[in-house]
Every structure is written in structure tokens, then in C-alpha cells.
Scaffold this motif. Sequence first.
Motif, PDB file in Angstrom:
ATOM      1  N   VAL A  17       0.833  -1.224   0.000  1.00  0.00           N
ATOM      2  CA  VAL A  17       0.000   0.000   0.000  1.00  0.00           C
ATOM      3  C   VAL A  17       0.864   1.270   0.000  1.00  0.00           C
ATOM      4  O   VAL A  17       0.358   2.355  -0.263  1.00  0.00           O
ATOM      5  CB  VAL A  17      -1.004   0.018   1.188  1.00  0.00           C
ATOM      6  CG1 VAL A  17      -2.061  -1.059   1.007  1.00  0.00           C
ATOM      7  CG2 VAL A  17      -0.283  -0.127   2.512  1.00  0.00           C
ATOM      8  N   ALA A  18       2.160   1.090   0.259  1.00  0.00           N
ATOM      9  CA  ALA A  18       3.056   2.249   0.162  1.00  0.00           C
ATOM     10  C   ALA A  18       3.314   2.620  -1.301  1.00  0.00           C
ATOM     11  O   ALA A  18       3.846   3.691  -1.600  1.00  0.00           O
ATOM     12  CB  ALA A  18       4.383   1.927   0.853  1.00  0.00           C
ATOM     13  N   ASN A  19       2.927   1.738  -2.184  1.00  0.00           N
ATOM     14  CA  ASN A  19       3.237   1.870  -3.607  1.00  0.00           C
ATOM     15  C   ASN A  19       2.027   2.461  -4.340  1.00  0.00           C
ATOM     16  O   ASN A  19       1.071   1.757  -4.664  1.00  0.00           O
ATOM     17  CB  ASN A  19       3.574   0.464  -4.127  1.00  0.00           C
ATOM     18  CG  ASN A  19       4.187   0.479  -5.490  1.00  0.00           C
ATOM     19  OD1 ASN A  19       4.696   1.509  -5.940  1.00  0.00           O
ATOM     20  ND2 ASN A  19       4.125  -0.650  -6.171  1.00  0.00           N
TER      21      ASN A  19
ATOM     22  N   PRO B 127      -9.240  -4.845 -10.608  1.00  0.00           N
ATOM     23  CA  PRO B 127      -8.019  -5.633 -10.341  1.00  0.00           C
ATOM     24  C   PRO B 127      -7.173  -5.049  -9.223  1.00  0.00           C
ATOM     25  O   PRO B 127      -6.344  -5.755  -8.637  1.00  0.00           O
ATOM     26  CB  PRO B 127      -7.238  -5.565 -11.660  1.00  0.00           C
ATOM     27  CG  PRO B 127      -8.172  -5.012 -12.676  1.00  0.00           C
ATOM     28  CD  PRO B 127      -9.193  -4.200 -11.939  1.00  0.00           C
ATOM     29  N   GLU B 128      -7.386  -3.766  -8.936  1.00  0.00           N
ATOM     30  CA  GLU B 128      -6.613  -3.146  -7.853  1.00  0.00           C
ATOM     31  C   GLU B 128      -7.322  -3.284  -6.519  1.00  0.00           C
ATOM     32  O   GLU B 128      -6.767  -2.938  -5.478  1.00  0.00           O
ATOM     33  CB  GLU B 128      -6.375  -1.659  -8.152  1.00  0.00           C
ATOM     34  CG  GLU B 128      -5.820  -1.378  -9.536  1.00  0.00           C
ATOM     35  CD  GLU B 128      -4.683  -2.295  -9.921  1.00  0.00           C
ATOM     36  OE1 GLU B 128      -3.790  -2.516  -9.090  1.00  0.00           O
ATOM     37  OE2 GLU B 128      -4.717  -2.819 -11.058  1.00  0.00           O
TER      38      GLU B 128
ATOM     39  N   ALA C 276      -3.686  -6.852  -1.159  1.00  0.00           N
ATOM     40  CA  ALA C 276      -3.719  -5.401  -0.998  1.00  0.00           C
ATOM     41  C   ALA C 276      -3.438  -4.635  -2.288  1.00  0.00           C
ATOM     42  O   ALA C 276      -2.859  -5.163  -3.240  1.00  0.00           O
ATOM     43  CB  ALA C 276      -2.699  -4.985   0.065  1.00  0.00           C
ATOM     44  N   GLN C 277      -3.816  -3.368  -2.256  1.00  0.00           N
ATOM     45  CA  GLN C 277      -3.484  -2.453  -3.353  1.00  0.00           C
ATOM     46  C   GLN C 277      -1.973  -2.214  -3.389  1.00  0.00           C
ATOM     47  O   GLN C 277      -1.270  -2.462  -2.427  1.00  0.00           O
ATOM     48  CB  GLN C 277      -4.177  -1.089  -3.142  1.00  0.00           C
ATOM     49  CG  GLN C 277      -5.682  -1.146  -3.140  1.00  0.00           C
ATOM     50  CD  GLN C 277      -6.243  -1.158  -1.737  1.00  0.00           C
ATOM     51  OE1 GLN C 277      -5.530  -0.931  -0.784  1.00  0.00           O
ATOM     52  NE2 GLN C 277      -7.535  -1.447  -1.616  1.00  0.00           N
TER      53      GLN C 277
ATOM     54  N   GLN D 281       8.211  -5.198   0.211  1.00  0.00           N
ATOM     55  CA  GLN D 281       6.755  -5.059   0.212  1.00  0.00           C
ATOM     56  C   GLN D 281       6.076  -6.382  -0.116  1.00  0.00           C
ATOM     57  O   GLN D 281       6.607  -7.198  -0.869  1.00  0.00           O
ATOM     58  CB  GLN D 281       6.326  -4.014  -0.823  1.00  0.00           C
ATOM     59  CG  GLN D 281       6.794  -2.612  -0.496  1.00  0.00           C
ATOM     60  CD  GLN D 281       6.403  -1.615  -1.577  1.00  0.00           C
ATOM     61  OE1 GLN D 281       6.028  -1.984  -2.681  1.00  0.00           O
ATOM     62  NE2 GLN D 281       6.501  -0.342  -1.248  1.00  0.00           N
ATOM     63  N   SER D 282       4.858  -6.517   0.403  1.00  0.00           N
ATOM     64  CA  SER D 282       4.035  -7.666   0.047  1.00  0.00           C
ATOM     65  C   SER D 282       2.587  -7.234  -0.028  1.00  0.00           C
ATOM     66  O   SER D 282       2.124  -6.446   0.799  1.00  0.00           O
ATOM     67  CB  SER D 282       4.172  -8.772   1.098  1.00  0.00           C
ATOM     68  OG  SER D 282       3.200  -9.775   0.863  1.00  0.00           O
ATOM     69  N   ALA D 283       1.879  -7.739  -1.026  1.00  0.00           N
ATOM     70  CA  ALA D 283       0.441  -7.438  -1.144  1.00  0.00           C
ATOM     71  C   ALA D 283      -0.399  -8.397  -0.317  1.00  0.00           C
ATOM     72  O   ALA D 283      -1.591  -8.175  -0.139  1.00  0.00           O
ATOM     73  CB  ALA D 283       0.024  -7.521  -2.618  1.00  0.00           C
TER      74      ALA D 283
END
Lengths: 390, 87, 287
Positions: free
Chosen positions: B15-17, B45-46, C5-6, C49-51
Amino acid sequence: MMNEMQILEGSKAVALTVRSCRVDVISAYPITPQTHIVEDLAQMVADGETDAEYIKVESEFSALSALVGASAAGARTYSSTTSQGLALMFEVLFNASGMRLPIVMTTVNRSLSAPLSIWNDQQDSISVRDAGWIQLYAENNQETSDLLPIAYKVAEDKDILLPAMCCMDGFVLTHTFEPVEIPEQSLVDEFLPSYQPKYVLDPKNPLTFGAYADPSIYMEFRYQQHDAMLKAYEKFEEVAKEFEKVFGRKYDLVEEYKIEDAEIVLISMGSIVGTMKDAVDELRKGGEKVGILKIISYRPFPAEKIYEAIKDAKVVVVLEKDVSVGMEGGLLSDIKSFMYNREDRPPIVGFSVGLGGRDVTIGDIKGLVSKVKRAEAEEFEFLNLRREVL
Amino acid sequence: MKLLPGGIVKPKTTVANKTGAWRTFIPIYDEDKCKKCGICETFCPEDCISVDENEFRHPDYDFCKGCGICAEECPADAIEMKYEEKE
Amino acid sequence: MSLFAQGHTACGGCGMPIAVKLVLGGSGENSIVVSPTGCLEVTSTRYPQSAWGVPWIHSLFENAAAVASGIETALKVKGKKANVLVIGGDGATVDIGIRALSGMFERGHNVTYVCYDNEAYMNTGVQRSGSTPYGASATTSPAGKLSFGEDKPKKDTPAIAAAHGIPYVATASVGYPKDIVKKVKKAQEIVGPKYIQILAPCPTGWRFDGSKTIKLAKLAVETALFPVYEIENGEITKVKKIKERKPVEEYLKLQGRFKHLFKENKDQIEVIQKMADANAEKFGLDG
């Protein structure tokens, strides 16, 4: 408390010790000459003599892969393989180490195809020395057994977290009956507490394992592995001392044999050292100042201990059951490499011996020493080649 | 941040991205046309479309890549993709 | 926010993250996911990072089924319960990972294996896989003077899975989201190995505008080129019927990977139509 001394096949000694280490998940694929180990373990599972689960995988590749999953899920894990099986695991070996999973595996040492050969040499494990696994080599079946709990304890240490392979020579040790003291379960439990990893795959704490690293961070991962392997040097010494306290048997990264005044120091790993000891005894009777440095831990590499043992020798001879084709033996290269920058370095020569199971006799070793003394040995050569067929 | 052994990573840290920066076209939602079916949300898709207290959907422009699936699939034609002027 | 996650870096309009969020929606928080190397892995887990909102592990390309077998076994020994899933692409599943997959099926591990099928090696640049359909131009089965693209039909991986005698095999498409959630939930209630193959269109590799992902995911089903069905204990128990089956051209013409067929290889469109007809016949899709 008395430990029981039994006459056991090497494979059986390994299986009994694996059981006493309270392994949770075993995953293995049969391959000669490792089969007796996994058959014994399968029988123990079938008879309810262990709480371990045995995954009957369809390949060595999956054998080690399944343990990657099981270890990440918090299980103490075990596999065993040899030769072609280890080669098939190649990709997983690096992966398991990079993921810092303390899997322990018995690598039965066998030559690699082609030509196909089921007999012993150490080309298989030497060829994966860069995979980031601790590598320990046993001379006899007491050592094949004892090195297992030591390997688990070093591998699972929070500062180490590296997989370990305990290497034993195929047939020479796996299929040979010797007196072995299998340690009491209560003593093993005292020495080796259950595996309690800090990070596991757990829905209550949903961590990600095995993210990929871009060039800004990959080197730091590799450095951490390297650093852990360096730390495993002292960790092994510490764990070996604890082992001695509990079991009364002493281990170190290397073992010296009649080395104090030795002018010729022979270096090797594995079961051949037994034959070398007999040869040295005979040579000593004839007044020859010959000694042996046995390498138990090839990774971590005991450079300082090797240096201390050989710095005063007149000549050092490395005997090994492998060859880096077109170069020389791996152990020879390693030893020459770190000695190069020392001022007091003796000449070092090396022999590839016993490839593909070729017998190495006491006479062979005595002949080799004599050749070295006459200054007729090459810097590196194959011992006892049948020149007439070449 | 110190490396954990083997590079273990904490969950949902992507989510930082802010992938909204990728966008060329931006979806504009028309609440007058919206039937509140939620199809846009399902297919995104997001997974960046949220619901407000009146059941209207709102894309999070921090993450919306502007793919246009929501506009394409909206049965009420309530979403329009517009070229996004950027500074 | 779902359990995926986004901020992941899948291409705009990618079908894969749609499949993933729906699968996790069906599977729930008490899940452990294994992913092989591929688009999903690289777009969701670039260090640091990981979603992922569930525990997740990547080991290698061809061993996800074996890693999952090990996790499931460890949970058993430790007396823990969680849904163990694999979510991986078609290359990792039908090609390089099929040995491990077959072993996992044969041994009866309680694992749900989900293949998101985008019909080529997309992560490395759209090379053909065993799952690439007949007539598609991929970078290693390109259309050319002597080639109409991939000249072998798509590997029937669900049938291979079913041949292992596993209790549950299903196909699905991201065009039908409720169906995916329902099938994953159903799979979780069945003990043993489960296999679900989900068609996930790839705008980059199939060469279409990302807004058309769902449209194509539906057209693949509506033309009978990607039949949607369930096999339970070896028997086909359910198929997604097609009211008015569409000609394959409607699906093919929207995609750059089939563009060449409309120039010099029109006869191949006939061949593909016959494949769709055969699917409709085999699964009784019409009606």
C-alpha cells in the motif's frame, strides 16, 4: 546414564538417531545407496515408533521442496539423498539456504554420472559446497550418528539458520555394520530442545516468505548468509562442547591425528581417514613423521584450524574423492587459496583418490607418501590410474 | 529497516506503492446514473473501490491504474474514462 | 480491503489479481498460500513489500505443489488447521511444475491448487506454454511465413488432474466472480487435493485493451473455447451452459495474438471453431 552400544548398519544408526532427534517431517525419494536409511525410517513410521510424518515424494526435487514448506511452517525436517538425487535438488539447495531454513539432510556420498556409478566418492556434496549448506563429513558410523543432533542444534540456532548436510560415504558407511552407541532419548532431548522458530507460516501473523530482491538489496541477503556461515564456525565449537558434556564424545571442526611433530601432514574427509590412520601407524613404526588432519566441517571452513595444523609441516598432502574437472580437487583449492597469503606456508600437493568407488588401501597411502617424500608427486594428480587403458 | 532472516516481509505493505501514478485515463463516477450494483468493485483488479454509507462506489485514485474495466463493465454507464491532465 | 492489498504491480486490467482476490475471498483469512515464480509472485512481493494479507511463501518455479505438501504435512504433525492453497500460473502448473503437482495429487494432500491460466509465460515475455491455445501467436510460437502460431491444442490439465482420481476439479473464468468464490468455498469443504483452473486474460500478452478483460473472460466461455465445469470424483457433475453460443471469431478478433488468423490463415479459424464445437459436444454446453 548408560548409552546402549549396538552393532548396527550405518543406515540404521542414522535412522535411529533421526528418530531420537524428534523430527516432525521426513521427505525422501529412494536412491542407492541411501535406500536403507529411508526404508528404516518408513518402517518406524509404519510401526508407530515415531510421531514423524513421512512424505513419499515423487522425486528428490520435491523431497527437498516439501521440506522447504514444512520447515517454513515450523517443523523439524529431515531428508536423505545421494549423487544424482543431490544434483536434482541443486536449485532447492540454494533456495532452502537463502530462505534460512534449518533443514538437515544426510548426504550419502556417491559418484556422479556419466558413466553411471553407484559407488562412493564425494563429488556430489563437494560440487554443492557453494549452496550455503553446512557440510559435515563422518569418518565412521558413530560420527554419522553423532553429527546429526549437532547439525540440528547448529542449524536451528537463531544466529545461524542455515540448512546442514551430514555426509557419509556410500556403502563404506551406509552398508557397514559397526559398534555404535545410540544415545538415550532423554539425553538427546536434553541436548536438543524442540524447534521453536521465531517466524513461521501462520494465519495469525500473516508474513510473506520468499519475496524477491532487486539489485538494491540482494547482496545484503547474500552477505547475511555468508555471515551466518562464518558464525557457524564458533557455534559448532560451542555445540560440540555441549555434546561432549551430555554424551562424553568430543568433536571439533577438524580432528588431528599424530600431527604434533609431523613433517608430512595428510588432509582428507570421510571414511578414508580410517585407512589413512592405519597407514600412518605403520609409517610411524618405520620412523616416518606423518600425521593426519581430518576435516569434519567443510562448511563452515575451518581455515584457522587447518593453518595451525599445517604451518610447521614440510609438506601437506590433500587426498580427496572429487575433482573440479580440468583444475584439481575442491578441498585442495580451498586450502591452497587461504594459505597463499600466509608467510609460513608449506608446499601443498593433492591427489584425487577413490573416484567412483575405487578402493584406496593402506599400501596406496604409504606409496603416495613415499612418492611425495621423493619429491616426485605432481602438484595435483589422480592416484592409481590404470595407465594401460588410457 | 533491518533484514529479517531470509527476507521475511510484513503483510499488505504494497500500500506504500501508489500505482495511481501509472494512470493515463481516470474513471469518473456519476452518482445520478449509479445503480449501486457493485460490479465495478467486484471486477477492479486493484481492489481499490470502496463503498460509502449511501452504497455509492468510489475508486481510490492513489491506486487506480485507469484500466477502465469498471467503466466497461458498468451496466448503468455510470462511469466515464477521461484523459487525465497531469501537472 | 481484501486479503490481497493495493499497490501490487500487475499491469492495468490484468485478470490475475481479480482471480486472486476472489480466491482469497472464498478461502478466507485462515489460509496459507504458496505461489510459484511468475507474474503473481513478482507483482506482489518485491522486497520489502508484500500485497498478501495471508501467510504466503514463494520457493521456486516448479515446486509449489511440493512446498504445499510439506506445509500441509507440518500442520498435521503440529495439530494446526488452515486452508493450504497454491495460486500459480499456467507455466508453473501445466509445464514445469506438473511432476510436483502429480505427486501432490497422488499422495492425497489436503491442498487446493488454483491455476490462474493466462495461457503463456507472461512474466518472461509471452512465450508459449502447454496452456497456450491453438492458433495463438506467442513469442516462441510466433506467426510467420510458415507458421500460424501455436500449432498444438491447449493441454487438457483439468483432465490430467481428474485422472489422478482427486475428489474435486473445476474450471472457472474471472468473467464469473461468484462462481469462483463458490467453487473455492466448495473445494475447502472437501478433504483431499483439489484443482481449480481459472481463465485470467492478460491484456499485455493477448494484446487487447485492459478494459476488455472481463468481456474476453466471458467470451472465452460463451464461445465454448474455455468450458466451465466441475468434476467430482471423476464424474462431470456440473457445466456452465451457454444459451446462445457465439462464433469463435468474436473472441479471436479482439486479441492481437490471433490477428494473423484473419489475414492468411482463415482456415485455422475453422479448425478453432471445430475445437469449440467439440468442447460443446463433450461437455453438453449448449442449451
